[in-house]
Design an enzyme around this catalytic site. Structure first.
Site, mmCIF file in Angstrom:
data_model
loop_
_atom_site.group_PDB
_atom_site.id
_atom_site.type_symbol
_atom_site.label_atom_id
_atom_site.label_comp_id
_atom_site.label_asym_id
_atom_site.label_seq_id
_atom_site.Cartn_x
_atom_site.Cartn_y
_atom_site.Cartn_z
ATOM 1 N N HIS A 85 -0.657 7.810 5.441
ATOM 2 C CA HIS A 85 -0.413 7.573 4.102
ATOM 3 C C HIS A 85 -0.485 8.909 3.281
ATOM 4 O O HIS A 85 -1.540 9.551 3.174
ATOM 5 C CB HIS A 85 -1.304 6.420 3.236
ATOM 6 C CG HIS A 85 -1.127 5.007 3.793
ATOM 7 N ND1 HIS A 85 -2.024 4.381 4.256
ATOM 8 C CD2 HIS A 85 0.101 4.547 4.031
ATOM 9 C CE1 HIS A 85 -1.424 3.013 4.443
ATOM 10 N NE2 HIS A 85 -0.096 3.420 4.653
ATOM 11 N N GLU B 253 -3.644 10.130 0.507
ATOM 12 C CA GLU B 253 -4.727 9.972 1.020
ATOM 13 C C GLU B 253 -5.323 11.340 1.487
ATOM 14 O O GLU B 253 -5.418 11.641 2.905
ATOM 15 C CB GLU B 253 -5.006 8.816 2.141
ATOM 16 C CG GLU B 253 -4.782 7.834 1.327
ATOM 17 C CD GLU B 253 -4.188 6.317 2.532
ATOM 18 O OE1 GLU B 253 -4.661 6.381 3.765
ATOM 19 O OE2 GLU B 253 -3.880 5.318 2.052
ATOM 20 N N ARG C 48 2.654 7.000 -1.223
ATOM 21 C CA ARG C 48 1.929 6.500 -0.061
ATOM 22 C C ARG C 48 3.074 6.641 1.214
ATOM 23 O O ARG C 48 2.566 6.875 2.204
ATOM 24 C CB ARG C 48 1.650 5.187 -0.505
ATOM 25 C CG ARG C 48 1.235 4.310 0.686
ATOM 26 C CD ARG C 48 0.883 2.760 0.410
ATOM 27 N NE ARG C 48 0.784 1.660 1.221
ATOM 28 C CZ ARG C 48 -0.468 1.479 1.644
ATOM 29 N NH1 ARG C 48 -1.598 1.797 1.171
ATOM 30 N NH2 ARG C 48 -0.508 0.520 2.695
ATOM 31 N N HIS D 173 -7.554 7.114 7.027
ATOM 32 C CA HIS D 173 -7.117 6.739 5.812
ATOM 33 C C HIS D 173 -8.168 7.146 4.727
ATOM 34 O O HIS D 173 -9.537 7.251 5.022
ATOM 35 C CB HIS D 173 -6.931 5.384 5.612
ATOM 36 C CG HIS D 173 -5.648 4.949 6.344
ATOM 37 N ND1 HIS D 173 -4.537 4.470 5.988
ATOM 38 C CD2 HIS D 173 -5.454 4.862 7.801
ATOM 39 C CE1 HIS D 173 -3.526 4.061 7.061
ATOM 40 N NE2 HIS D 173 -4.090 4.366 8.285
ATOM 41 N N GLU E 138 -11.632 4.131 6.611
ATOM 42 C CA GLU E 138 -11.302 4.449 5.251
ATOM 43 C C GLU E 138 -12.315 5.049 4.617
ATOM 44 O O GLU E 138 -13.655 5.046 4.475
ATOM 45 C CB GLU E 138 -11.041 3.426 4.456
ATOM 46 C CG GLU E 138 -9.799 2.311 4.707
ATOM 47 C CD GLU E 138 -9.120 2.357 3.680
ATOM 48 O OE1 GLU E 138 -8.211 3.419 3.379
ATOM 49 O OE2 GLU E 138 -8.794 1.352 2.830
HETATM 50 C C1 9B3 Z 1 -4.247 -1.993 7.247
HETATM 51 C C2 9B3 Z 1 -3.951 -2.275 8.473
HETATM 52 CL CL1 9B3 Z 1 -2.245 -3.283 8.675
HETATM 53 C C3 9B3 Z 1 -4.630 -2.048 9.509
HETATM 54 N N1 9B3 Z 1 -4.086 -2.727 10.684
HETATM 55 N N2 9B3 Z 1 -5.562 -1.642 9.493
HETATM 56 C C4 9B3 Z 1 -6.147 -1.044 8.384
HETATM 57 C C5 9B3 Z 1 -5.305 -1.085 7.118
HETATM 58 C C6 9B3 Z 1 -5.816 -0.549 5.755
HETATM 59 C C7 9B3 Z 1 -4.990 0.413 5.007
HETATM 60 C C8 9B3 Z 1 -3.851 0.069 4.890
HETATM 61 O O1 9B3 Z 1 -2.607 0.526 5.601
HETATM 62 O O2 9B3 Z 1 -3.424 -0.552 3.833
HETATM 63 C C9 9B3 Z 1 -5.734 1.095 4.200
HETATM 64 SE SE1 9B3 Z 1 -4.855 2.422 2.940
HETATM 65 ZN ZN ZN Z 2 -3.749 4.373 4.159
HETATM 66 ZN ZN ZN Z 3 -6.476 3.242 1.910
#
Ligand code: 9B3
Ligand code: ZN
Ligand code: ZN
Length: 433
Positions: free
Chosen positions: A183, A186, A241, A311, A385
Protein backbone atom coordinates in the site's frame (compact mmCIF):
# COMPACT_ATOMS: atom_id res chain seq x y z
CA UNK A 1 7.37 56.46 2.74
CA UNK A 2 3.79 56.20 1.64
CA UNK A 3 4.71 53.03 -0.19
CA UNK A 4 6.34 51.53 2.86
CA UNK A 5 3.35 52.30 5.07
CA UNK A 6 1.08 50.80 2.51
CA UNK A 7 3.20 47.67 2.28
CA UNK A 8 3.26 47.30 6.04
CA UNK A 9 -0.48 47.75 6.20
CA UNK A 10 -0.93 45.09 3.55
CA UNK A 11 1.39 42.76 5.39
CA UNK A 12 -0.50 43.37 8.62
CA UNK A 13 -3.80 42.77 6.92
CA UNK A 14 -2.75 39.53 5.23
CA UNK A 15 -1.05 38.08 8.27
CA UNK A 16 -4.36 38.46 10.08
CA UNK A 17 -6.26 36.80 7.30
CA UNK A 18 -3.95 33.80 7.20
CA UNK A 19 -4.11 33.56 10.97
CA UNK A 20 -7.89 33.49 10.77
CA UNK A 21 -7.82 30.88 8.03
CA UNK A 22 -5.53 28.73 10.13
CA UNK A 23 -7.79 29.09 13.14
CA UNK A 24 -10.75 27.92 11.12
CA UNK A 25 -8.87 24.79 10.20
CA UNK A 26 -7.87 25.70 6.70
CA UNK A 27 -4.99 23.31 6.65
CA UNK A 28 -5.25 19.72 5.54
CA UNK A 29 -6.45 17.96 8.67
CA UNK A 30 -7.21 14.52 10.00
CA UNK A 31 -10.41 14.21 12.00
CA UNK A 32 -11.45 11.46 14.35
CA UNK A 33 -15.19 10.92 14.26
CA UNK A 34 -17.26 8.33 16.09
CA UNK A 35 -20.77 8.01 14.66
CA UNK A 36 -23.41 7.26 17.29
CA UNK A 37 -26.44 6.49 15.14
CA UNK A 38 -27.20 4.84 11.82
CA UNK A 39 -28.05 8.26 10.40
CA UNK A 40 -24.61 9.54 11.37
CA UNK A 41 -23.04 6.44 9.81
CA UNK A 42 -24.82 7.22 6.55
CA UNK A 43 -23.72 10.86 6.61
CA UNK A 44 -20.11 9.79 7.13
CA UNK A 45 -20.28 7.26 4.30
CA UNK A 46 -21.51 10.08 2.08
CA UNK A 47 -18.89 12.54 3.21
CA UNK A 48 -16.07 10.09 2.63
CA UNK A 49 -17.21 9.29 -0.90
CA UNK A 50 -18.51 12.63 -2.17
CA UNK A 51 -15.91 15.09 -0.97
CA UNK A 52 -12.23 15.24 -1.69
CA UNK A 53 -11.42 13.41 1.51
CA UNK A 54 -9.32 10.31 2.13
CA UNK A 55 -10.57 7.66 4.49
CA UNK A 56 -7.69 6.51 6.70
CA UNK A 57 -9.64 4.13 8.84
CA UNK A 58 -11.51 1.93 8.02
CA UNK A 59 -10.10 1.14 4.57
CA UNK A 60 -13.48 1.54 2.88
CA UNK A 61 -16.73 3.40 3.70
CA UNK A 62 -18.63 0.09 3.74
CA UNK A 63 -16.94 -0.72 7.08
CA UNK A 64 -18.07 2.46 8.86
CA UNK A 65 -20.31 1.49 11.74
CA UNK A 66 -21.78 2.89 14.96
CA UNK A 67 -19.48 3.46 17.93
CA UNK A 68 -16.26 2.84 15.97
CA UNK A 69 -13.72 5.54 15.26
CA UNK A 70 -13.38 6.88 11.75
CA UNK A 71 -10.15 8.65 10.79
CA UNK A 72 -10.75 11.03 7.92
CA UNK A 73 -8.17 13.10 6.04
CA UNK A 74 -9.83 16.37 5.01
CA UNK A 75 -7.96 18.66 2.59
CA UNK A 76 -8.08 22.38 3.38
CA UNK A 77 -10.42 23.24 0.51
CA UNK A 78 -13.14 20.85 1.76
CA UNK A 79 -12.63 21.62 5.41
CA UNK A 80 -15.44 24.13 5.88
CA UNK A 81 -18.01 22.16 3.91
CA UNK A 82 -17.22 18.92 5.71
CA UNK A 83 -17.26 20.51 9.16
CA UNK A 84 -20.52 22.31 8.44
CA UNK A 85 -22.06 19.06 7.31
CA UNK A 86 -20.93 17.27 10.45
CA UNK A 87 -22.34 20.09 12.54
CA UNK A 88 -25.69 20.01 10.73
CA UNK A 89 -26.04 16.36 11.70
CA UNK A 90 -24.81 16.94 15.26
CA UNK A 91 -21.76 14.75 14.65
CA UNK A 92 -18.90 15.70 16.93
CA UNK A 93 -15.32 15.35 15.84
CA UNK A 94 -11.86 15.63 17.28
CA UNK A 95 -8.93 17.02 15.34
CA UNK A 96 -6.28 14.28 15.25
CA UNK A 97 -3.86 16.27 13.11
CA UNK A 98 -4.40 20.02 12.90
CA UNK A 99 -1.80 20.61 10.24
CA UNK A 100 -1.08 17.63 8.03
CA UNK A 101 0.79 19.76 5.47
CA UNK A 102 3.48 20.48 8.00
CA UNK A 103 3.95 16.74 8.68
CA UNK A 104 4.05 15.91 4.99
CA UNK A 105 6.68 18.58 4.50
CA UNK A 106 8.70 17.12 7.39
CA UNK A 107 8.66 13.67 5.82
CA UNK A 108 9.95 14.73 2.43
CA UNK A 109 12.53 17.22 3.66
CA UNK A 110 16.30 16.75 3.10
CA UNK A 111 15.74 13.40 1.51
CA UNK A 112 19.00 13.50 -0.42
CA UNK A 113 20.82 13.58 2.89
CA UNK A 114 22.11 16.70 4.51
CA UNK A 115 25.54 15.58 5.79
CA UNK A 116 25.17 17.77 8.89
CA UNK A 117 21.84 16.29 9.90
CA UNK A 118 22.08 14.01 12.91
CA UNK A 119 19.69 11.35 11.62
CA UNK A 120 20.96 8.44 9.59
CA UNK A 121 19.79 7.35 6.15
CA UNK A 122 17.55 4.73 7.77
CA UNK A 123 15.80 7.26 9.98
CA UNK A 124 14.35 9.11 7.01
CA UNK A 125 11.78 8.32 4.34
CA UNK A 126 13.12 7.90 0.84
CA UNK A 127 11.83 8.62 -2.61
CA UNK A 128 11.50 5.70 -5.00
CA UNK A 129 14.58 6.86 -6.89
CA UNK A 130 16.59 6.77 -3.66
CA UNK A 131 15.30 3.30 -2.85
CA UNK A 132 16.44 2.01 -6.25
CA UNK A 133 19.79 3.64 -5.69
CA UNK A 134 20.01 2.07 -2.24
CA UNK A 135 19.25 -1.38 -3.68
CA UNK A 136 22.11 -0.92 -6.13
CA UNK A 137 24.58 0.24 -3.52
CA UNK A 138 23.60 -2.48 -1.08
CA UNK A 139 24.29 -5.13 -3.67
CA UNK A 140 27.56 -3.57 -4.80
CA UNK A 141 28.85 -3.14 -1.26
CA UNK A 142 28.01 -6.76 -0.34
CA UNK A 143 28.83 -8.74 -3.47
CA UNK A 144 29.18 -12.08 -1.71
CA UNK A 145 26.03 -11.93 0.41
CA UNK A 146 23.47 -9.83 -1.46
CA UNK A 147 21.96 -10.52 -4.87
CA UNK A 148 19.24 -8.57 -6.60
CA UNK A 149 16.62 -10.53 -8.46
CA UNK A 150 14.29 -8.87 -10.94
CA UNK A 151 10.96 -10.59 -10.38
CA UNK A 152 8.82 -8.51 -12.73
CA UNK A 153 7.67 -4.98 -13.38
CA UNK A 154 4.84 -2.71 -12.30
CA UNK A 155 1.96 -1.59 -14.48
CA UNK A 156 3.90 1.60 -15.28
CA UNK A 157 6.90 -0.65 -16.09
CA UNK A 158 9.05 0.08 -13.05
CA UNK A 159 11.27 -2.83 -12.03
CA UNK A 160 10.41 -5.01 -9.02
CA UNK A 161 13.68 -5.95 -7.36
CA UNK A 162 14.04 -8.50 -4.60
CA UNK A 163 17.18 -8.56 -2.49
CA UNK A 164 18.36 -12.01 -1.56
CA UNK A 165 20.43 -12.10 1.62
CA UNK A 166 22.46 -15.25 1.83
CA UNK A 167 24.98 -15.07 4.63
CA UNK A 168 26.33 -18.58 4.21
CA UNK A 169 26.15 -21.41 1.70
CA UNK A 170 24.68 -24.26 3.67
CA UNK A 171 23.03 -26.80 1.41
CA UNK A 172 19.22 -27.07 1.43
CA UNK A 173 18.81 -23.80 3.20
CA UNK A 174 15.30 -22.66 4.04
CA UNK A 175 14.19 -19.11 3.40
CA UNK A 176 11.90 -16.32 4.52
CA UNK A 177 10.21 -13.62 2.49
CA UNK A 178 9.42 -10.05 3.50
CA UNK A 179 7.56 -7.58 1.32
CA UNK A 180 6.94 -3.95 2.13
CA UNK A 181 4.87 -1.22 0.57
CA UNK A 182 1.95 -3.11 -0.98
CA UNK A 183 0.00 0.00 0.00
CA UNK A 184 1.53 3.21 -1.27
CA UNK A 185 0.76 5.55 1.61
CA UNK A 186 2.11 3.24 4.33
CA UNK A 187 5.59 4.78 4.18
CA UNK A 188 6.89 3.14 7.33
CA UNK A 189 6.72 -0.20 5.48
CA UNK A 190 9.49 0.38 2.89
CA UNK A 191 11.45 2.10 5.64
CA UNK A 192 11.24 -1.15 7.61
CA UNK A 193 12.50 -3.27 4.70
CA UNK A 194 15.56 -1.04 4.40
CA UNK A 195 16.03 -1.14 8.16
CA UNK A 196 15.80 -4.92 8.22
CA UNK A 197 18.38 -5.40 5.45
CA UNK A 198 20.80 -2.98 7.04
CA UNK A 199 20.39 -4.65 10.43
CA UNK A 200 20.86 -8.14 9.00
CA UNK A 201 24.06 -7.20 7.16
CA UNK A 202 25.40 -5.16 10.06
CA UNK A 203 24.62 -7.47 12.95
CA UNK A 204 25.31 -10.89 11.49
CA UNK A 205 27.88 -12.39 13.87
CA UNK A 206 27.21 -9.53 16.33
CA UNK A 207 23.71 -10.35 17.48
CA UNK A 208 23.02 -13.96 18.38
CA UNK A 209 19.42 -14.08 17.21
CA UNK A 210 19.92 -12.59 13.75
CA UNK A 211 23.00 -14.77 13.33
CA UNK A 212 21.04 -17.90 14.13
CA UNK A 213 18.24 -16.86 11.77
CA UNK A 214 20.58 -16.02 8.88
CA UNK A 215 22.62 -19.16 9.44
CA UNK A 216 19.48 -21.17 8.84
CA UNK A 217 17.51 -19.11 6.36
CA UNK A 218 18.11 -16.98 3.31
CA UNK A 219 16.00 -13.85 3.27
CA UNK A 220 14.16 -12.44 0.26
CA UNK A 221 13.24 -8.78 0.68
CA UNK A 222 10.98 -6.85 -1.69
CA UNK A 223 11.35 -3.26 -0.44
CA UNK A 224 8.53 -1.71 -2.49
CA UNK A 225 5.88 -4.01 -3.93
CA UNK A 226 3.89 -1.07 -5.32
CA UNK A 227 6.47 1.31 -6.82
CA UNK A 228 3.97 3.21 -9.02
CA UNK A 229 1.72 3.99 -6.07
CA UNK A 230 4.69 4.89 -3.87
CA UNK A 231 6.03 7.28 -6.47
CA UNK A 232 2.56 8.82 -6.77
CA UNK A 233 2.43 9.47 -2.99
CA UNK A 234 5.70 11.40 -3.31
CA UNK A 235 4.69 13.50 -6.27
CA UNK A 236 0.94 13.91 -6.32
CA UNK A 237 -1.24 12.45 -3.59
CA UNK A 238 0.23 11.45 -0.25
CA UNK A 239 -2.91 9.43 0.61
CA UNK A 240 -2.87 7.04 -2.36
CA UNK A 241 -3.25 3.34 -1.42
CA UNK A 242 -3.67 1.21 -4.57
CA UNK A 243 -1.42 0.59 -7.55
CA UNK A 244 -1.77 2.81 -10.65
CA UNK A 245 -3.25 0.59 -13.32
CA UNK A 246 -6.05 2.07 -15.41
CA UNK A 247 -9.40 0.34 -15.46
CA UNK A 248 -10.73 0.08 -19.00
CA UNK A 249 -14.38 0.10 -18.00
CA UNK A 250 -14.53 3.07 -15.63
CA UNK A 251 -11.40 5.12 -16.18
CA UNK A 252 -10.77 4.89 -12.43
CA UNK A 253 -7.24 4.14 -11.38
CA UNK A 254 -5.76 1.51 -9.13
CA UNK A 255 -6.31 -1.98 -7.78
CA UNK A 256 -5.84 -2.78 -4.10
CA UNK A 257 -2.98 -5.26 -4.43
CA UNK A 258 -3.88 -6.76 -1.07
CA UNK A 259 -7.29 -7.75 -2.47
CA UNK A 260 -5.89 -9.09 -5.75
CA UNK A 261 -4.48 -12.43 -4.57
CA UNK A 262 -6.28 -15.73 -5.08
CA UNK A 263 -7.73 -16.30 -1.62
CA UNK A 264 -11.55 -16.16 -1.64
CA UNK A 265 -10.93 -13.42 -4.17
CA UNK A 266 -13.41 -10.52 -4.25
CA UNK A 267 -15.86 -11.86 -1.70
CA UNK A 268 -17.12 -9.84 1.27
CA UNK A 269 -14.55 -7.24 2.38
CA UNK A 270 -13.42 -6.29 -1.14
CA UNK A 271 -15.13 -4.38 -3.93
CA UNK A 272 -15.57 -5.08 -7.62
CA UNK A 273 -16.04 -1.34 -8.22
CA UNK A 274 -12.85 0.07 -9.85
CA UNK A 275 -13.21 3.40 -8.09
CA UNK A 276 -13.20 1.81 -4.63
CA UNK A 277 -10.11 1.90 -2.38
CA UNK A 278 -10.46 -1.86 -1.95
CA UNK A 279 -11.03 -2.77 -5.61
CA UNK A 280 -10.06 -6.41 -6.13
CA UNK A 281 -9.12 -6.05 -9.82
CA UNK A 282 -10.53 -7.85 -12.87
CA UNK A 283 -9.43 -11.32 -11.77
CA UNK A 284 -6.99 -12.83 -9.24
CA UNK A 285 -3.40 -11.73 -9.99
CA UNK A 286 -4.67 -9.40 -12.71
CA UNK A 287 -1.98 -6.93 -11.62
CA UNK A 288 1.66 -7.34 -12.66
CA UNK A 289 2.83 -6.59 -9.09
CA UNK A 290 0.79 -9.33 -7.41
CA UNK A 291 1.48 -11.73 -10.26
CA UNK A 292 5.24 -11.22 -9.97
CA UNK A 293 5.16 -11.95 -6.24
CA UNK A 294 2.88 -14.96 -6.66
CA UNK A 295 5.02 -16.40 -9.48
CA UNK A 296 8.20 -15.95 -7.46
CA UNK A 297 6.76 -17.59 -4.36
CA UNK A 298 5.23 -20.45 -6.39
CA UNK A 299 8.65 -21.22 -7.81
CA UNK A 300 10.31 -21.00 -4.36
CA UNK A 301 7.64 -22.58 -2.24
CA UNK A 302 9.77 -25.55 -1.25
CA UNK A 303 12.37 -23.37 0.44
CA UNK A 304 10.26 -20.45 1.72
CA UNK A 305 8.88 -21.33 5.15
CA UNK A 306 7.97 -17.92 6.48
CA UNK A 307 6.02 -15.21 4.64
CA UNK A 308 5.75 -11.68 6.03
CA UNK A 309 4.04 -8.60 4.64
CA UNK A 310 4.57 -5.18 6.21
CA UNK A 311 1.78 -2.58 6.42
CA UNK A 312 0.68 0.28 8.65
CA UNK A 313 -1.01 1.57 10.74
CA UNK A 314 -2.73 0.17 13.88
CA UNK A 315 -0.08 -2.01 15.57
CA UNK A 316 -1.20 -5.55 14.87
CA UNK A 317 0.47 -8.89 14.25
CA UNK A 318 -1.94 -10.77 12.00
CA UNK A 319 -1.98 -14.25 10.51
CA UNK A 320 -4.44 -16.20 8.30
CA UNK A 321 -7.21 -16.22 7.73
CA UNK A 322 -8.44 -12.77 6.89
CA UNK A 323 -10.65 -14.09 4.10
CA UNK A 324 -12.83 -16.32 6.27
CA UNK A 325 -13.67 -16.68 9.95
CA UNK A 326 -12.47 -20.28 9.82
CA UNK A 327 -9.33 -21.09 11.77
CA UNK A 328 -6.21 -22.39 10.04
CA UNK A 329 -4.96 -25.85 10.94
CA UNK A 330 -1.95 -24.48 12.89
CA UNK A 331 -3.88 -21.57 14.46
CA UNK A 332 -2.59 -22.33 17.95
CA UNK A 333 1.05 -22.26 16.82
CA UNK A 334 0.67 -19.01 14.90
CA UNK A 335 -1.23 -17.47 17.79
CA UNK A 336 1.52 -18.37 20.24
CA UNK A 337 4.21 -16.99 17.93
CA UNK A 338 2.35 -13.68 17.58
CA UNK A 339 1.69 -13.58 21.30
CA UNK A 340 5.35 -14.08 22.15
CA UNK A 341 6.32 -11.37 19.64
CA UNK A 342 3.78 -8.92 21.07
CA UNK A 343 4.99 -9.65 24.60
CA UNK A 344 8.56 -8.86 23.57
CA UNK A 345 7.48 -5.54 22.10
CA UNK A 346 5.64 -4.73 25.28
CA UNK A 347 8.59 -5.73 27.47
CA UNK A 348 11.29 -3.91 25.51
CA UNK A 349 9.38 -0.98 24.06
CA UNK A 350 6.33 -0.59 26.33
CA UNK A 351 4.11 -0.62 23.29
CA UNK A 352 0.93 -2.60 22.67
CA UNK A 353 0.30 -4.71 19.60
CA UNK A 354 -2.90 -6.67 19.07
CA UNK A 355 -2.52 -10.10 17.52
CA UNK A 356 -4.68 -12.84 16.08
CA UNK A 357 -6.24 -14.16 12.90
CA UNK A 358 -6.93 -11.28 10.53
CA UNK A 359 -10.68 -11.77 10.14
CA UNK A 360 -11.24 -11.70 13.89
CA UNK A 361 -8.66 -9.03 14.76
CA UNK A 362 -9.00 -6.39 12.06
CA UNK A 363 -11.73 -7.18 9.53
CA UNK A 364 -12.95 -9.85 7.17
CA UNK A 365 -11.02 -9.24 3.95
CA UNK A 366 -10.36 -11.55 0.99
CA UNK A 367 -7.58 -11.60 -1.57
CA UNK A 368 -4.71 -10.81 0.78
CA UNK A 369 -1.15 -11.95 0.17
CA UNK A 370 -0.73 -13.65 3.57
CA UNK A 371 -3.81 -15.86 3.11
CA UNK A 372 -2.72 -16.72 -0.41
CA UNK A 373 0.81 -17.61 0.75
CA UNK A 374 -0.66 -19.79 3.48
CA UNK A 375 -2.85 -21.64 0.99
CA UNK A 376 0.21 -22.10 -1.23
CA UNK A 377 1.75 -24.04 1.64
CA UNK A 378 3.79 -21.42 3.50
CA UNK A 379 2.42 -22.30 6.92
CA UNK A 380 4.08 -19.45 8.81
CA UNK A 381 2.44 -16.46 7.22
CA UNK A 382 1.99 -13.04 8.81
CA UNK A 383 0.98 -9.45 8.13
CA UNK A 384 2.32 -6.79 10.46
CA UNK A 385 0.62 -3.45 10.84
CA UNK A 386 3.28 -1.15 12.25
CA UNK A 387 2.97 2.11 14.21
CA UNK A 388 1.04 3.96 15.20
CA UNK A 389 -2.52 3.59 16.46
CA UNK A 390 -3.81 6.76 14.83
CA UNK A 391 -2.03 9.70 16.40
CA UNK A 392 -0.15 10.34 13.16
CA UNK A 393 -1.46 7.41 11.14
CA UNK A 394 0.15 7.24 7.70
CA UNK A 395 2.04 10.47 8.48
CA UNK A 396 4.30 8.96 11.13
CA UNK A 397 7.10 11.53 11.61
CA UNK A 398 10.63 10.47 10.64
CA UNK A 399 11.67 10.81 14.28
CA UNK A 400 9.50 7.74 15.01
CA UNK A 401 11.01 5.50 12.32
CA UNK A 402 13.70 4.06 14.52
CA UNK A 403 11.37 2.94 17.32
CA UNK A 404 8.74 1.65 14.91
CA UNK A 405 11.33 -0.42 13.04
CA UNK A 406 13.12 -1.70 16.13
CA UNK A 407 9.95 -3.00 17.69
CA UNK A 408 8.88 -4.63 14.43
CA UNK A 409 12.37 -6.12 14.14
CA UNK A 410 12.11 -7.75 17.53
CA UNK A 411 8.79 -9.29 16.47
CA UNK A 412 10.30 -10.58 13.22
CA UNK A 413 13.27 -12.09 15.04
CA UNK A 414 11.04 -13.75 17.64
CA UNK A 415 8.86 -15.40 15.01
CA UNK A 416 11.75 -16.27 12.69
CA UNK A 417 13.57 -18.05 15.52
CA UNK A 418 10.47 -20.12 16.22
CA UNK A 419 10.12 -20.94 12.52
CA UNK A 420 13.74 -22.08 12.38
CA UNK A 421 13.16 -24.19 15.47
CA UNK A 422 10.06 -25.81 13.99
CA UNK A 423 11.29 -26.38 10.45
CA UNK A 424 14.70 -27.91 10.95
CA UNK A 425 16.73 -29.66 13.57
CA UNK A 426 19.34 -26.99 14.28
CA UNK A 427 22.98 -27.91 14.07
CA UNK A 428 23.84 -25.19 16.60
CA UNK A 429 22.14 -25.05 19.96
CA UNK A 430 19.27 -22.56 19.74
CA UNK A 431 19.94 -19.18 21.37
CA UNK A 432 18.69 -18.43 24.86
CA UNK A 433 16.44 -15.38 25.18
C1 9B3 B 1 -5.95 -7.41 4.83
C2 9B3 B 1 -5.98 -8.67 4.28
CL1 9B3 B 1 -7.07 -9.06 2.99
C3 9B3 B 1 -5.11 -9.66 4.74
N1 9B3 B 1 -5.13 -10.93 4.19
N2 9B3 B 1 -4.24 -9.39 5.73
C4 9B3 B 1 -4.21 -8.15 6.26
C5 9B3 B 1 -5.06 -7.13 5.83
C6 9B3 B 1 -4.99 -5.78 6.44
C7 9B3 B 1 -4.41 -4.70 5.54
C8 9B3 B 1 -5.36 -4.44 4.38
O1 9B3 B 1 -5.01 -4.82 3.27
O2 9B3 B 1 -6.44 -3.85 4.55
C9 9B3 B 1 -4.19 -3.50 6.36
SE1 9B3 B 1 -3.67 -1.95 5.42
ZN1 ZN C 1 -1.76 -1.88 4.05
ZN1 ZN D 1 -3.06 -0.70 7.24
Amino acid sequence: MIHLTFALLLLYYYSHISLRLAQRGLHDQVLSITPKTQEQVDVLKNVSTQYETALWQPASPQFIKEETQVHLFVPANSSETVKDLLQTHAITHEVLLANANELIEMQTRNDSGDPRSSTTFYERYHSLEDVYDWINRTQQDNPSTVKTILIGSSSEKRPLYVLKLSLNNRPDKKAMWIDCGIHAREWIAPAFCLWFVQYSLGFYRQNQDITHILDNMDVYVLPVMNPDGYQYTWTTNRMWRKNRSVSKSSGCIGVDLNRNFDANWCTEGASNEPCSEIYCGEFPESEPESQAVADFLRSHKDSVQFYLSIHSYSQMLLFPYSCTLEEVENHRVLFEMAEEAAQKIRRYYKNTYKYGAGAKTIYLAPGGSDDWAYKLGIKYSFTFELQDRGRYGFLLPPSHISRACNEALIAVKTIALRVVEKTQAPTNPPPTF
